[in-house]
Design a protein around this motif. Structure first.
Motif, PDB file in Angstrom:
ATOM      1  N   THR A  54     -23.855  -4.603 -17.044  1.00  0.00           N
ATOM      2  CA  THR A  54     -23.833  -3.430 -16.167  1.00  0.00           C
ATOM      3  C   THR A  54     -22.675  -3.585 -15.198  1.00  0.00           C
ATOM      4  O   THR A  54     -22.538  -4.629 -14.557  1.00  0.00           O
ATOM      5  N   PHE A  55     -21.858  -2.542 -15.104  1.00  0.00           N
ATOM      6  CA  PHE A  55     -20.713  -2.539 -14.190  1.00  0.00           C
ATOM      7  C   PHE A  55     -20.986  -1.561 -13.064  1.00  0.00           C
ATOM      8  O   PHE A  55     -21.312  -0.396 -13.305  1.00  0.00           O
ATOM      9  N   ASP A  56     -20.889  -2.034 -11.833  1.00  0.00           N
ATOM     10  CA  ASP A  56     -21.065  -1.189 -10.651  1.00  0.00           C
ATOM     11  C   ASP A  56     -19.718  -0.950  -9.999  1.00  0.00           C
ATOM     12  O   ASP A  56     -19.075  -1.893  -9.540  1.00  0.00           O
ATOM     13  N   PRO A  57     -19.256   0.306  -9.940  1.00  0.00           N
ATOM     14  CA  PRO A  57     -17.961   0.567  -9.307  1.00  0.00           C
ATOM     15  C   PRO A  57     -18.022   0.332  -7.797  1.00  0.00           C
ATOM     16  O   PRO A  57     -19.069   0.453  -7.179  1.00  0.00           O
ATOM     17  N   GLY A  58     -16.883  -0.022  -7.236  1.00  0.00           N
ATOM     18  CA  GLY A  58     -16.807  -0.260  -5.797  1.00  0.00           C
ATOM     19  C   GLY A  58     -16.819   1.020  -4.986  1.00  0.00           C
ATOM     20  O   GLY A  58     -17.314   1.058  -3.870  1.00  0.00           O
ATOM     21  N   PHE A  59     -16.273   2.103  -5.546  1.00  0.00           N
ATOM     22  CA  PHE A  59     -16.242   3.395  -4.877  1.00  0.00           C
ATOM     23  C   PHE A  59     -17.008   4.387  -5.736  1.00  0.00           C
ATOM     24  O   PHE A  59     -16.795   4.463  -6.937  1.00  0.00           O
TER      25      PHE A  59
END
Length: 186
Positions: free
Chosen positions: A160-165
């Motif tokens: 799972t990738f969580d974007p910073g913005f």
């Protein structure tokens, strides 16, 4: 005194005739004030353009690069996991694939957040005859007469990738997957 008419004035001369070129305007400095306000307006326009167009584009490009990097990391983790699993038949047996060891190899290679990396679905094996390529049962050594059984291991990694913005039109998290396939060493 203005110069004689026989001499043309250069285009940058302030003495050249202009509709706003009056003595009153020059004496009060209104023409210079008008030029100053136009440069201020250009600065405000530049600031608004940078704020609402360029900065979100740069942030979006950086986030896109992070997603691509995450994809590369997940794919590399799948390759590391399949290399570990394909080293011999003990780690890639069709009845007991070393899933814990394969997951550990994948997480050791994944540099972002190893706790978010999973093997989904579980690693699988497939068997073929080396001479014909026909799919056969892995546990019957007599099915390939005159040839040997080739075992192929497939590993799927998911993270799972969580974007910073967070952008309003994008999801809060992305699922990134990687797949690797390799023949098991005999």
């Amino acid at each position: 005194a203005p110069p004689a008419l026989s001499q043309p004035l250069p285009w940058w001369s302030e003495e050249r005739s202009h509709p706003l070129n009056h003595t009153k305007l020059h004496s009060f400095g209104l023409l210079k004030a008008r030029k100053r306000s136009e440069s201020g307006q250009a600065f405000v326009e530049l600031f608004l353009t940078m704020t609402f167009l360029l900065i979100p584009l740069l942030i979006g490009a950086a986030e896109f690069a992070r997603v691509i990097y995450s994809y590369i990391e997940v794919s590399n983790a799948a390759r590391a996991a399949v290399q570990y699993g394909a080293q011999n038949h003990a780690t890639a047996d069709d009845t007991a694939v070393d899933t814990a060891g394969i997951l550990t190899a994948a997480r050791n290679d994944y540099s972002l957040d190893p706790t978010k990396l999973t093997l989904t679905p579980a690693p699988t094996t497939a068997c073929n005859c080396s001479d014909t390529g026909n799919s056969v049962a892995c546990n019957d050594p007599t099915v390939c007469t005159g040839a040997h059984i080739e075992v192929t291991l497939t590993v799927h990694t998911t993270a799972t990738f969580d974007p910073g913005f967070y952008e309003p039109f994008l999801a809060r998290s992305f699922t990134v997957t990687g797949t690797a396939v390799q023949k098991v060493l005999q």
